[in-house]
Design a protein around this motif. Sequence first.
Motif, PDB file in Angstrom:
ATOM      1  N   GLU A  23      -8.640  27.127 -36.314  1.00 46.33           N
ATOM      2  CA  GLU A  23     -10.083  27.209 -36.572  1.00 46.33           C
ATOM      3  C   GLU A  23     -10.523  28.638 -36.817  1.00 46.33           C
ATOM      4  O   GLU A  23     -11.456  28.879 -37.556  1.00 46.33           O
ATOM      5  CB  GLU A  23     -10.921  26.677 -35.406  1.00 46.33           C
ATOM      6  N   THR A  24      -9.850  29.580 -36.150  1.00 43.41           N
ATOM      7  CA  THR A  24     -10.246  30.968 -36.359  1.00 43.41           C
ATOM      8  C   THR A  24      -9.045  31.798 -36.773  1.00 43.41           C
ATOM      9  O   THR A  24      -7.899  31.420 -36.535  1.00 43.41           O
ATOM     10  CB  THR A  24     -10.854  31.598 -35.077  1.00 43.41           C
ATOM     11  N   ILE A  25      -9.350  32.923 -37.401  1.00 41.45           N
ATOM     12  CA  ILE A  25      -8.312  33.848 -37.849  1.00 41.45           C
ATOM     13  C   ILE A  25      -7.461  34.308 -36.670  1.00 41.45           C
ATOM     14  O   ILE A  25      -6.237  34.313 -36.733  1.00 41.45           O
ATOM     15  CB  ILE A  25      -8.981  35.047 -38.555  1.00 41.45           C
ATOM     16  N   LEU A  26      -8.146  34.677 -35.587  1.00 43.73           N
ATOM     17  CA  LEU A  26      -7.426  35.176 -34.420  1.00 43.73           C
ATOM     18  C   LEU A  26      -6.480  34.121 -33.842  1.00 43.73           C
ATOM     19  O   LEU A  26      -5.324  34.397 -33.531  1.00 43.73           O
ATOM     20  CB  LEU A  26      -8.429  35.640 -33.349  1.00 43.73           C
ATOM     21  N   LYS A  27      -6.977  32.878 -33.740  1.00 42.26           N
ATOM     22  CA  LYS A  27      -6.142  31.810 -33.179  1.00 42.26           C
ATOM     23  C   LYS A  27      -4.916  31.571 -34.039  1.00 42.26           C
ATOM     24  O   LYS A  27      -3.826  31.294 -33.535  1.00 42.26           O
ATOM     25  CB  LYS A  27      -6.944  30.507 -33.077  1.00 42.26           C
ATOM     26  N   ASP A  28      -5.090  31.684 -35.354  1.00 42.91           N
ATOM     27  CA  ASP A  28      -3.948  31.480 -36.234  1.00 42.91           C
ATOM     28  C   ASP A  28      -2.903  32.565 -36.020  1.00 42.91           C
ATOM     29  O   ASP A  28      -1.706  32.287 -35.946  1.00 42.91           O
ATOM     30  CB  ASP A  28      -4.395  31.424 -37.693  1.00 42.91           C
ATOM     31  N   ALA A  29      -3.383  33.808 -35.898  1.00 39.99           N
ATOM     32  CA  ALA A  29      -2.440  34.913 -35.711  1.00 39.99           C
ATOM     33  C   ALA A  29      -1.760  34.835 -34.343  1.00 39.99           C
ATOM     34  O   ALA A  29      -0.685  35.385 -34.136  1.00 39.99           O
ATOM     35  CB  ALA A  29      -3.162  36.245 -35.878  1.00 39.99           C
ATOM     36  N   MET A  30      -2.402  34.139 -33.370  1.00 45.30           N
ATOM     37  CA  MET A  30      -1.826  34.016 -32.021  1.00 45.30           C
ATOM     38  C   MET A  30      -0.865  32.832 -31.902  1.00 45.30           C
ATOM     39  O   MET A  30      -0.161  32.692 -30.897  1.00 45.30           O
ATOM     40  CB  MET A  30      -2.942  33.857 -30.974  1.00 45.30           C
ATOM     41  N   GLN A  60     -13.895  33.964 -37.343  1.00 45.15           N
ATOM     42  CA  GLN A  60     -14.265  33.082 -38.453  1.00 45.15           C
ATOM     43  C   GLN A  60     -13.078  32.240 -38.902  1.00 45.15           C
ATOM     44  O   GLN A  60     -11.934  32.515 -38.569  1.00 45.15           O
ATOM     45  CB  GLN A  60     -14.775  33.915 -39.622  1.00 45.15           C
ATOM     46  N   SER A  61     -13.388  31.218 -39.707  1.00 43.12           N
ATOM     47  CA  SER A  61     -12.322  30.355 -40.224  1.00 43.12           C
ATOM     48  C   SER A  61     -11.509  31.097 -41.288  1.00 43.12           C
ATOM     49  O   SER A  61     -12.079  31.748 -42.151  1.00 43.12           O
ATOM     50  CB  SER A  61     -12.926  29.094 -40.834  1.00 43.12           C
ATOM     51  N   PRO A  62     -10.186  30.972 -41.222  1.00 38.85           N
ATOM     52  CA  PRO A  62      -9.371  31.649 -42.244  1.00 38.85           C
ATOM     53  C   PRO A  62      -9.630  31.105 -43.646  1.00 38.85           C
ATOM     54  O   PRO A  62      -9.361  31.773 -44.628  1.00 38.85           O
ATOM     55  CB  PRO A  62      -7.930  31.367 -41.803  1.00 38.85           C
ATOM     56  N   PHE A  63     -10.168  29.876 -43.714  1.00 39.55           N
ATOM     57  CA  PHE A  63     -10.329  29.257 -45.031  1.00 39.55           C
ATOM     58  C   PHE A  63     -11.526  29.788 -45.803  1.00 39.55           C
ATOM     59  O   PHE A  63     -11.739  29.445 -46.951  1.00 39.55           O
ATOM     60  CB  PHE A  63     -10.403  27.734 -44.887  1.00 39.55           C
ATOM     61  N   ASP A  64     -12.357  30.643 -45.143  1.00 37.64           N
ATOM     62  CA  ASP A  64     -13.464  31.267 -45.863  1.00 37.64           C
ATOM     63  C   ASP A  64     -13.058  32.572 -46.519  1.00 37.64           C
ATOM     64  O   ASP A  64     -13.840  33.182 -47.242  1.00 37.64           O
ATOM     65  CB  ASP A  64     -14.643  31.533 -44.904  1.00 37.64           C
ATOM     66  N   LEU A  65     -11.808  33.010 -46.265  1.00 36.49           N
ATOM     67  CA  LEU A  65     -11.358  34.288 -46.818  1.00 36.49           C
ATOM     68  C   LEU A  65     -10.889  34.116 -48.263  1.00 36.49           C
ATOM     69  O   LEU A  65     -10.615  33.013 -48.707  1.00 36.49           O
ATOM     70  CB  LEU A  65     -10.195  34.834 -45.987  1.00 36.49           C
ATOM     71  N   SER A  66     -10.775  35.250 -48.968  1.00 36.71           N
ATOM     72  CA  SER A  66     -10.194  35.213 -50.306  1.00 36.71           C
ATOM     73  C   SER A  66      -8.685  35.016 -50.157  1.00 36.71           C
ATOM     74  O   SER A  66      -8.120  35.243 -49.086  1.00 36.71           O
ATOM     75  CB  SER A  66     -10.477  36.511 -51.034  1.00 36.71           C
ATOM     76  N   GLY A  67      -8.031  34.631 -51.245  1.00 39.14           N
ATOM     77  CA  GLY A  67      -6.589  34.392 -51.217  1.00 39.14           C
ATOM     78  C   GLY A  67      -5.813  35.588 -50.698  1.00 39.14           C
ATOM     79  O   GLY A  67      -4.904  35.446 -49.888  1.00 39.14           O
ATOM     80  N   ARG A 113      -2.895  38.227 -45.917  1.00 38.81           N
ATOM     81  CA  ARG A 113      -2.771  39.248 -44.880  1.00 38.81           C
ATOM     82  C   ARG A 113      -2.806  38.636 -43.479  1.00 38.81           C
ATOM     83  O   ARG A 113      -2.057  39.046 -42.595  1.00 38.81           O
ATOM     84  CB  ARG A 113      -3.887  40.286 -45.021  1.00 38.81           C
ATOM     85  N   VAL A 114      -3.669  37.641 -43.292  1.00 48.61           N
ATOM     86  CA  VAL A 114      -3.733  36.977 -41.983  1.00 48.61           C
ATOM     87  C   VAL A 114      -2.391  36.302 -41.677  1.00 48.61           C
ATOM     88  O   VAL A 114      -1.856  36.420 -40.567  1.00 48.61           O
ATOM     89  CB  VAL A 114      -4.878  35.939 -41.951  1.00 48.61           C
ATOM     90  N   ALA A 115      -1.834  35.636 -42.685  1.00 52.04           N
ATOM     91  CA  ALA A 115      -0.561  34.937 -42.477  1.00 52.04           C
ATOM     92  C   ALA A 115       0.546  35.925 -42.120  1.00 52.04           C
ATOM     93  O   ALA A 115       1.374  35.654 -41.251  1.00 52.04           O
ATOM     94  CB  ALA A 115      -0.195  34.150 -43.727  1.00 52.04           C
ATOM     95  N   ILE A 116       0.549  37.078 -42.776  1.00 46.32           N
ATOM     96  CA  ILE A 116       1.574  38.088 -42.480  1.00 46.32           C
ATOM     97  C   ILE A 116       1.384  38.633 -41.064  1.00 46.32           C
ATOM     98  O   ILE A 116       2.346  38.788 -40.309  1.00 46.32           O
ATOM     99  CB  ILE A 116       1.535  39.218 -43.533  1.00 46.32           C
ATOM    100  N   ALA A 117       0.122  38.884 -40.700  1.00 49.16           N
ATOM    101  CA  ALA A 117      -0.164  39.359 -39.342  1.00 49.16           C
ATOM    102  C   ALA A 117       0.341  38.351 -38.312  1.00 49.16           C
ATOM    103  O   ALA A 117       0.847  38.728 -37.249  1.00 49.16           O
ATOM    104  CB  ALA A 117      -1.664  39.592 -39.174  1.00 49.16           C
ATOM    105  N   GLY A 118       0.243  37.062 -38.631  1.00 53.01           N
ATOM    106  CA  GLY A 118       0.674  36.011 -37.724  1.00 53.01           C
ATOM    107  C   GLY A 118       2.176  36.043 -37.450  1.00 53.01           C
ATOM    108  O   GLY A 118       2.634  35.546 -36.431  1.00 53.01           O
ATOM    109  N   VAL A 119       2.944  36.589 -38.363  1.00 48.05           N
ATOM    110  CA  VAL A 119       4.384  36.727 -38.139  1.00 48.05           C
ATOM    111  C   VAL A 119       4.688  38.044 -37.418  1.00 48.05           C
ATOM    112  O   VAL A 119       5.469  38.090 -36.474  1.00 48.05           O
ATOM    113  CB  VAL A 119       5.172  36.624 -39.470  1.00 48.05           C
TER     114      VAL A 119
END
Lengths: 265, 282, 286
Positions: C101-108, C141-148, C153-159
């Motif tokens: 639901e949120t950028i932070l949760k995805d990265a965690m 915020q939701s990651p889906f509101d971001l630009s591609g 970058r969020v996905a890379i941070a998550g790794v």
Amino acid sequence: MSKIIIGRYIPGNSIIYKMDPRGKIIAAFFFIALIFLANNWITYSLITLFTFAAVFATKLKIKTFWQGVRPLIWLILFTSVLQLFFTTGGKVYWHWGILNISHYGIENSIYIFIRFVMIILMSTVLTLTTTPLEISEGMEWILTPLKYLKVPIGQIALVMSIALRFVPTLMDETVKIMNAQRARGADFNDGGLVKRAKAIIPILVPLFINSLTIAIDLAVAMESRGYREGEKRSRYRVLKWSQYDWINFAFFALLTVLLLIFRNH
Amino acid sequence: MTKQIIEVENLSYKYKDATDLALKNISFKVQENQWLSIIGHNGSGKSTLSRLLNGLLVPEENPDTKIVIDGLELNSENLWKIRDKIGIVFQNPDNQFVGTNVQDDVAFGLENRNVPRSEMIKRVDAALSAVGMQSYKNAEPQMLSGGQKQRVAIAGIIAIEPKIIILDESTSMLDPEGRNSILKLIRKLQQQKGMTVISITHNIEETLHSDDILVLDSGKKVAQGKPEKIFSNMEMIKKAGLGLPFIYELKQELSKNGVEIPSDVSTEEKMVEYLCQLNSKM
Amino acid sequence: MSIEFKNVNYIYNQGTPFEYQGLKDISFNLTDGNFIAIIGHTGSGKSTLLQHFDALLKPTSGEIKLAGFDITSKTTNKNLKSLRKKVGIVFQFPENQLFAETILKDAMFGPLNFGMDADLAEKNAKKWLKRLGIKEELYEQSPFDLSGGQMRRVAIAGVLAYEPEILCLDEPAAGLDPVGRKEIMSIFKEYQKNGHTVILITHEMDDVAQYADDVLVLQQAKLIKHTTVADLFENPEWLAEHYLNQPHAARFAQTLKQNGFKLKQTPLTIEQLAKSISKKMREYNE
């Protein structure tokens, strides 16, 4: 997953591949009706022989067909066993409470077994040699009369063909997402039911979002390529009858005649 | 005399729920048979522009806004005529492949225009051989590479014989091989068929060959002109968040090392010529 | 310690009519702490190879040794978590894997799966989101509101948030604009310099020249070369034979050479090219 054979198409070029899907679908349905004409050893043998002839004519490996039957074999055996114990009539060989093994019971259970296996084999012949798109086009032709009931057959057919076109794409997408989440430490086979259900969310959400993206992209591309809903469209793909379909029908006609002659009246 | 084929005046666009305009009061013209590159960083409004040109998006209400394509003003009446004049190759090769196999996909646009089947067969064949995909007629999309899928998309477009082809980041998901082969193909088609090309791209190298470059930054047009003019304005390029083509970067590096190259040396060929000339004099 | 592949074969869909070989007898040894590029044409087996580093695919035959693990066809799915904690993979278009639901949760998500406690997971996720240029006010915020590009970058941070010893990247910069590409690549280079191994699949020879130490070249499921970057690009004939490019600077030097302007060494980057051109001109002037 890749070992399930029912509903799968395997490329080939034997005579059955060259037959028109409309003819093959009609023949497959007709075959199911024909099976009920069989009522003695001779007619069941004819059906079996005919089915095996069709299986060999595909020129595909017999193993492939066995993979088609195998997932259902227990269900078929179970049904046959029920027939065996509950059918009465003829000479009784064994008896216990409501259970008995009789002459008719043995006969019936074997017939049922043959019936099931032959129907599965014949429909596997159809699906292995006919692409899902051809099946959908064949069905569209068979359902054409529904047009007069204002059913939008053309649009349904387009939706079907696009859906089939994207099945491999979405399968790929699913594998990619599963791999990505596995790499991030997700575990899909661990824990209880609730935990497993929760583990699916990281797959379902991206899959849903990605499908939505595909759908939007596709709608944009279709519109910019001139697609207008409800407008008259011409057809590039057409189905054509060929001599192979006459061969197909001739064999079925022969089988019908033989069954009518040899069945018990 | 070249003919003006696209004229855009005072074009603005805002996405629903967005606070900022995606495009702010853009005006530009394109001459027939020219190659216009539109560049800008991710999210600068490039793709929005392409979708406004063929009416996939409708511009903000403004009496001064005008989009004229090949003498026809874009409005709901002319919409479908204009879509016959513009073909767009989109970014994702998979998501624009409608047909179950190559020839079906090429025929899709023709089916939509109710072209008789005998005519379709001719046009599909001609389009497939123009893009070099005739031997893949029956191939299904999952058997093709990204570059091959984009070729099929191009075939589907030229089957309609449009005057304008828009490449909407069409090569950004391809490997270098696929990218080069698609650009070569488009260049060939541009010359053979007299088509006008609008290429929306990140690939700075590719823009060196264009007749005209339009630079977008946060929805605003910040420059338009020939490549030499655009890339000599390094300040602007940097501000727009863009990179420089190889040759301009090399000039910059050489200047850091104390070697100044004249400004008219603006392509790699000219640079080789210039350096070798110096070399022979030395 | 190093990464070792010994006679690794991989066969897709074994025992079905759709069977084909993805890797053929691959053997190599990689030094830990290096930046390794894997190059080869589309379909040459690069992605198949990459999935072996994480045991997402297990060799049909052969053996892999890395990060203290032995992977063979008999490796079970148990205990793979501790391997995957040490080996991170950023897949192609990783923005397609975001789900929370949120950028932070995805990265965690990764850090929590690998058993980090919530505080540390959050700290790490924030650190890497910040390093990748995601503004703090966006974290909830939701990651889906971001630009591609930002989703990438969020996905890379998550790794990066679980700081794997070995970081595998499958064309992480594909489709990004040149500025974004440079930013992201330099983050990976920095990560390597801080004591991690980075393995990069790429088609961009300029990136190979600029960032990598060693190169693996794949062709039709086979490893056809394992060498240093300098050595690879020293041999333009071999590259041409295998339809591979040189970096742009080397290609330019090649054209110069053909026209009579010879440089002493093959330059791999624009900086090297400019230096050797100006050096040569100065030598003449003196």
